[in-house]
Write a protein that holds these residues in place. Structure first.
Motif: not given
Ligand code: SF4
Length: 288
Positions: A23-36, A129-131, A141-143
């Motif tokens: 999984g992802c330690s952050h797992n909170k980016c609002n566009f991502c469901n890779m590791y939900k 980085v995303e943006s 919600n990149k954190g």
């Molecule tokens: S985009 Fe955000 S939530 Fe998705 S894997 Fe990367 S850090 Fe985790």
């Protein structure tokens, strides 16, 4: 053998993937469901080592290893050092070990720790980085804010571990497209990573972003707008030392690759050419 879903960067398609985390330690980016579907876990070293022995029996030659899932860099440094040593012992032919590292986990490591990891074979860190736009980073919600992203990137660069970053075209929506492109270009200029990958936003059902689109709080860019945004992004990248530029992911409308600053005008010309060809095609169809 693997705990699915399993992801790796496109450039690791020929690498042996070893799951050091799930999984992802952050797992909170609002566009991502890779590791939900996964609770973030650092796997016990003993289990990872057992996998490595199993893979050794399967594969006669392993040149490249990628440590999955998201953010294997968050593993505490002593364990990560032991893991890198173990990989090198079991696969003496291995030339590079790479992993995803979140900006947060990079900042949790000192420069000395990163140097140690580099000396034990950590070749490259992939960082999302995303943006470069703080408004967008907060919105998704990149954190992390842009300053923290730059600090994290600089620390990797100082260690001489290679740095590969990704940004996402369209992640700011129509309303923030231009500022997202400009500020992301400026941030990439400051970071000057070794590799830059430009992805295009793919909207996934079940994410917060998906609901925002349904509620008309976020307008998705069309193909023309994405291309225009990509152009503005490239125009605003002014790196001094060579950076490999890739915009050839399955999510992209147009496949672009080159190195900056050398190929800047060529990349812009390719987008212009594509736009012009498309415009002419559309005109032709309208006349039919
Ligand atoms: S985009 Fe955000 S939530 Fe998705 S894997 Fe990367 S850090 Fe985790």
């Amino acid at each position: 053998m693997y705990n699915y879903p399993l992801y790796r960067p496109p450039s690791e398609s020929n690498s042996l993937i070893i799951q050091a985390t799930l999984g992802c330690s952050h797992n909170k980016c609002n566009f991502c469901n890779m590791y939900k579907s996964k609770k973030f876990t650092i796997r016990p070293l003993k289990d990872i080592k057992e996998d490595i022995i199993y893979f050794r029996q399967l594969y006669g030659y392993v040149e490249k290893v990628f440590l999955a899932d998201g953010d294997a860099l968050i593993i505490n440094t002593e364990d990560l050092k032991e893991l890198l040593k173990y990989i090198k012992d079991v696969f003496p032919e291995c030339k590079r070990i790479t992993l995803y590292g979140s900006p947060k986990s990079i900042l949790l490591k000192t420069l000395e720790e990163l140097n140690d990891l580099k000396n034990l074979g950590l070749y490259m860190i992939y960082m999302g980085v995303e943006s470069g736009d703080d408004y967008v980073l907060n919105d998704i919600n990149k954190g992390m804010n842009s300053k923290e992203l730059i600090m994290a990137a600089n620390r990797v660069k100082s260690s001489e571990i290679l740095l590969s970053v990704t940004v996402i075209a369209g992640i700011g929506g129509v309303d923030n497209s231009k500022t997202h492109a400009i500020k992301t270009g400026e941030l990439i200029t400051k970071i000057n990573p070794d590799y830059l990958g430009v992805l295009t936003l793919m909207v996934e059902e079940g994410t917060i972003l998906y609901d925002k689109i349904l509620n008309k709080e976020f307008k998705v860019l069309n193909d023309k707008e994405i291309l225009n945004e990509t152009k503005i992004l490239i125009q605003n990248i002014n790196v001094n030392t060579t950076m490999i530029f890739r915009c050839n992911h399955a999510s992209n409308y147009i496949s672009l690759k080159g190195s900056l600053p050398k190929d800047k005008q060529n990349l812009l010309n390719q987008i212009n050419y594509y736009e012009e060809t498309n415009r002419l095609k559309q005109e032709k169809y309208r006349r039919l």
